[in-house]
Design a protein around this motif. Structure first.
Motif, short mmCIF file in Angstrom:
data_model
loop_
_atom_site.label_atom_id
_atom_site.label_comp_id
_atom_site.label_asym_id
_atom_site.label_seq_id
_atom_site.Cartn_x
_atom_site.Cartn_y
_atom_site.Cartn_z
N GLN A 160 0.81 -1.22 0.00
CA GLN A 160 0.00 0.00 0.00
C GLN A 160 0.84 1.27 0.00
N LEU A 161 2.14 1.15 0.18
CA LEU A 161 3.00 2.34 0.31
C LEU A 161 2.85 3.34 -0.83
N PRO A 162 2.95 2.91 -2.10
CA PRO A 162 2.84 3.91 -3.18
C PRO A 162 1.50 4.63 -3.20
N LEU A 163 0.42 3.90 -2.93
CA LEU A 163 -0.90 4.51 -2.93
C LEU A 163 -1.04 5.53 -1.80
N ILE A 164 -0.61 5.15 -0.61
CA ILE A 164 -0.70 6.09 0.53
C ILE A 164 0.14 7.33 0.26
N ALA A 165 1.35 7.13 -0.26
CA ALA A 165 2.23 8.27 -0.54
C ALA A 165 1.59 9.24 -1.52
N ALA A 166 0.88 8.69 -2.51
CA ALA A 166 0.26 9.54 -3.52
C ALA A 166 -0.88 10.38 -2.94
N MET A 167 -1.44 9.96 -1.82
CA MET A 167 -2.59 10.66 -1.23
C MET A 167 -2.19 11.70 -0.20
N LEU A 168 -0.95 11.66 0.29
CA LEU A 168 -0.56 12.55 1.39
C LEU A 168 -0.27 13.97 0.90
N PRO A 169 -0.50 14.96 1.76
CA PRO A 169 -0.14 16.34 1.40
C PRO A 169 1.36 16.48 1.18
N THR A 170 1.74 17.49 0.46
CA THR A 170 3.15 17.77 0.22
C THR A 170 3.90 17.92 1.54
#
Length: 227
Positions: free
Chosen positions: A100-110
């Motif tokens: 799930q790491l790539p998906l979570i990273a894509a959703m987080l604020p800058t």
């Protein structure tokens, strides 16, 4: 008809309360289990289970023959075998919550990062993250592990009794230490499949979204439920 999810289990004997991957009550849909004999937790964490790959495939195919439409495993460190096992199985396989790491990273604020809580930080290598889809070495998430002399390791590797209060305190301490060290963390990911019984405690205490093997399994099952 609700289609079952298959879960390939390591060879263990410790207590698994609701929330643990190995308790059928953790899931809002049917699950099927199959144990790989001889797949001991310490061997898998240390990457010494390579000789059991055929047994993992056999277990997965046995679950598929029972009706499983997709598969999980019961140890996040098996992400190291994701490509190998997925290529050999006839249904989709997700070895680890780390996927799930790539998906979570894509959703987080800058400027926000994912913090990973793992069973054993010393054994979680860049190779594990590469298999999980983190290709950039500079993007590796900060990690905190559970102590080798602590309650979780004692329960899983030494057969010590399940002590919810001690286990909860150990997990919360690991998260607190990680957040103190890395204040830009915007989400927590639990590598270990025995940690989800404490997901709610973590979310309530620290006010962050928490992802684990249950969030992965529910997502995976949603994809097969309409077949």
């Amino acid at each position: 008809m609700t289609r079952p999810l298959g879960i390939i289990m390591l060879d263990t004997a410790f207590e698994r309360p609701v929330g643990d991957v190995g308790n059928a009550g953790s899931w809002p849909f049917p699950v099927l289990y199959r144990t790989v004999s001889g797949a001991l937790p310490r061997d898998v964490v240390d990457g010494r289970e390579g000789g059991l790959m055929a047994a993992f495939v056999d277990a997965g195919e046995a679950l598929i023959s029972q009706g499983a439409r997709a598969l999980l495993t019961s140890c996040g460190f098996l992400v190291l075998r994701q490509s190998h096992l997925a290529a050999r199985l006839s249904r989709p396989l997700a070895t680890s919550s780390l996927l799930q790491l790539p998906l979570i990273a894509a959703m987080l604020p800058t400027g926000r990062r994912i913090g990973v809580i793992t069973y054993d930080a010393a054994s979680l290598t860049p190779a594990h993250f590469l298999e999980a889809g983190v290709a950039d070495p500079s993007a590796l998430p900060p990690v905190a592990g559970l102590p080798r002399d602590g309650a979780f390791h004692g329960m899983i590797e030494k057969g010590e009794p399940y002590d919810h209060a001690r286990l909860a305190a150990e997990v919360l301490e690991a998260v607190a230490g990680l957040l103190q060290r890395e204040p830009t963390i915007g989400a927590i990911l639990l590598e270990c499949t025995n940690l989800p019984p404490f997901t709610g405690l973590i979310a309530d205490r620290f006010g962050l979204p928490v992802f684990d093997v249950l969030t992965l399994g529910r997502w995976l099952h949603a994809g097969i439920s309409g077949e």
